[in-house]
Write a protein that holds these residues in place. Sequence first.
Motif, PDB file in Angstrom:
ATOM      1  N   HIS A 108      -3.640  -1.580  -8.831  1.00 46.33           N
ATOM      2  CA  HIS A 108      -4.798  -1.848  -7.974  1.00 46.33           C
ATOM      3  C   HIS A 108      -5.805  -2.786  -8.644  1.00 46.33           C
ATOM      4  O   HIS A 108      -6.311  -3.726  -8.017  1.00 46.33           O
ATOM      5  CB  HIS A 108      -5.473  -0.535  -7.599  1.00 46.33           C
ATOM      6  CG  HIS A 108      -6.671  -0.711  -6.728  1.00 46.33           C
ATOM      7  ND1 HIS A 108      -6.575  -1.087  -5.405  1.00 46.33           N
ATOM      8  CD2 HIS A 108      -8.007  -0.579  -6.993  1.00 46.33           C
ATOM      9  CE1 HIS A 108      -7.786  -1.164  -4.882  1.00 46.33           C
ATOM     10  NE2 HIS A 108      -8.670  -0.865  -5.820  1.00 46.33           N
TER      11      HIS A 108
ATOM     12  N   THR B 296      -0.447  -1.280   9.196  1.00 47.50           N
ATOM     13  CA  THR B 296      -0.481  -0.278   8.138  1.00 47.50           C
ATOM     14  C   THR B 296      -0.322   1.124   8.705  1.00 47.50           C
ATOM     15  O   THR B 296       0.399   1.964   8.145  1.00 47.50           O
ATOM     16  CB  THR B 296      -1.803  -0.379   7.358  1.00 47.50           C
ATOM     17  OG1 THR B 296      -1.935  -1.708   6.837  1.00 47.50           O
ATOM     18  CG2 THR B 296      -1.835   0.620   6.212  1.00 47.50           C
TER      19      THR B 296
ATOM     20  N   TRP C   8       0.821  -1.208   0.000  1.00 49.94           N
ATOM     21  CA  TRP C   8       0.000   0.000   0.000  1.00 49.94           C
ATOM     22  C   TRP C   8       0.856   1.260   0.000  1.00 49.94           C
ATOM     23  O   TRP C   8       0.561   2.229  -0.698  1.00 49.94           O
ATOM     24  CB  TRP C   8      -0.934  -0.002   1.206  1.00 49.94           C
ATOM     25  CG  TRP C   8      -2.067  -0.983   1.088  1.00 49.94           C
ATOM     26  CD1 TRP C   8      -2.474  -1.628  -0.047  1.00 49.94           C
ATOM     27  CD2 TRP C   8      -2.929  -1.433   2.136  1.00 49.94           C
ATOM     28  NE1 TRP C   8      -3.532  -2.455   0.237  1.00 49.94           N
ATOM     29  CE2 TRP C   8      -3.843  -2.363   1.550  1.00 49.94           C
ATOM     30  CE3 TRP C   8      -3.029  -1.167   3.488  1.00 49.94           C
ATOM     31  CZ2 TRP C   8      -4.834  -2.993   2.302  1.00 49.94           C
ATOM     32  CZ3 TRP C   8      -4.013  -1.797   4.231  1.00 49.94           C
ATOM     33  CH2 TRP C   8      -4.903  -2.701   3.635  1.00 49.94           C
TER      34      TRP C   8
ATOM     35  N   SER D 283       2.773   3.588   7.977  1.00 48.41           N
ATOM     36  CA  SER D 283       2.453   4.924   7.466  1.00 48.41           C
ATOM     37  C   SER D 283       3.123   6.001   8.308  1.00 48.41           C
ATOM     38  O   SER D 283       3.630   6.998   7.771  1.00 48.41           O
ATOM     39  CB  SER D 283       0.934   5.134   7.458  1.00 48.41           C
ATOM     40  OG  SER D 283       0.293   4.187   6.630  1.00 48.41           O
TER      41      SER D 283
END
Length: 240
Positions: free
Chosen positions: A170, A204, A61, A208
């Motif tokens: 994606h 995540t 991601w 981040s």
Amino acid sequence: MHAFANPKRFLSLARWLTPLLLAGGLLLVTATSVYGLFYAPAERLQGDSVRILFIHVPTAWLGMGGWSAIAIASLVELVWRHPLAAIAARAAALPGAVFTAICLATGSLWGRPAWGTWWVWDGRLTSMLVLLFLYFGYMALAQAVTREGGSSRIPAIFGLVGVINIPIIHYSVLWWYSIHQPPSLSMGGSAMAPEFLYPLLLATLGFSLLFGGVVLARMRALLADIQAETRLRRKAMEAA
């Protein structure tokens, strides 16, 4: 947005925000990695190999998110001529490339027991590899512009053109036949069990925060280099 166009104002914010983001990110990444390695249950079909998802998915991601950040900063530079936009794009390139490389490496480790092979040239893996090469190209172009004194609009245009690859990554598992599994998370819900979903979301968030902290640290370093070069040029002109 232009409230932070002044480098001094930006640096005063980044000075305390950088260690906060890095510390929070390291804490969450460490906690979720320990959970994934030692406490997460084996998955019904994938067994213990599923544990790598706590690193593979967030880095995937953020590999895409890093280029999205480059594209947004490039757009801001081209349209609004924000003085920190080019620096932000350059700062996001290296961590974005690192996360993309980690994604590819962990995906290969995951794919060997899951698919019986280290690599396949399907849409998802190939477009992710293209993203890594785009990062290399952007960093080389930005470095060449800085060294040779060219226009910063050149890497900005490259950053905008390269964003075309993000939707390809994606939607690749939906557009073409692929052995890569389809998305388990979407805006409509999740197909993941809670014992995987919530730690994955925390992982995540942790990655981040690390990404944000590294970008701010690199922006501070790039600004310091620019300021030091400006002072050297001023002294050279005064001496002449």
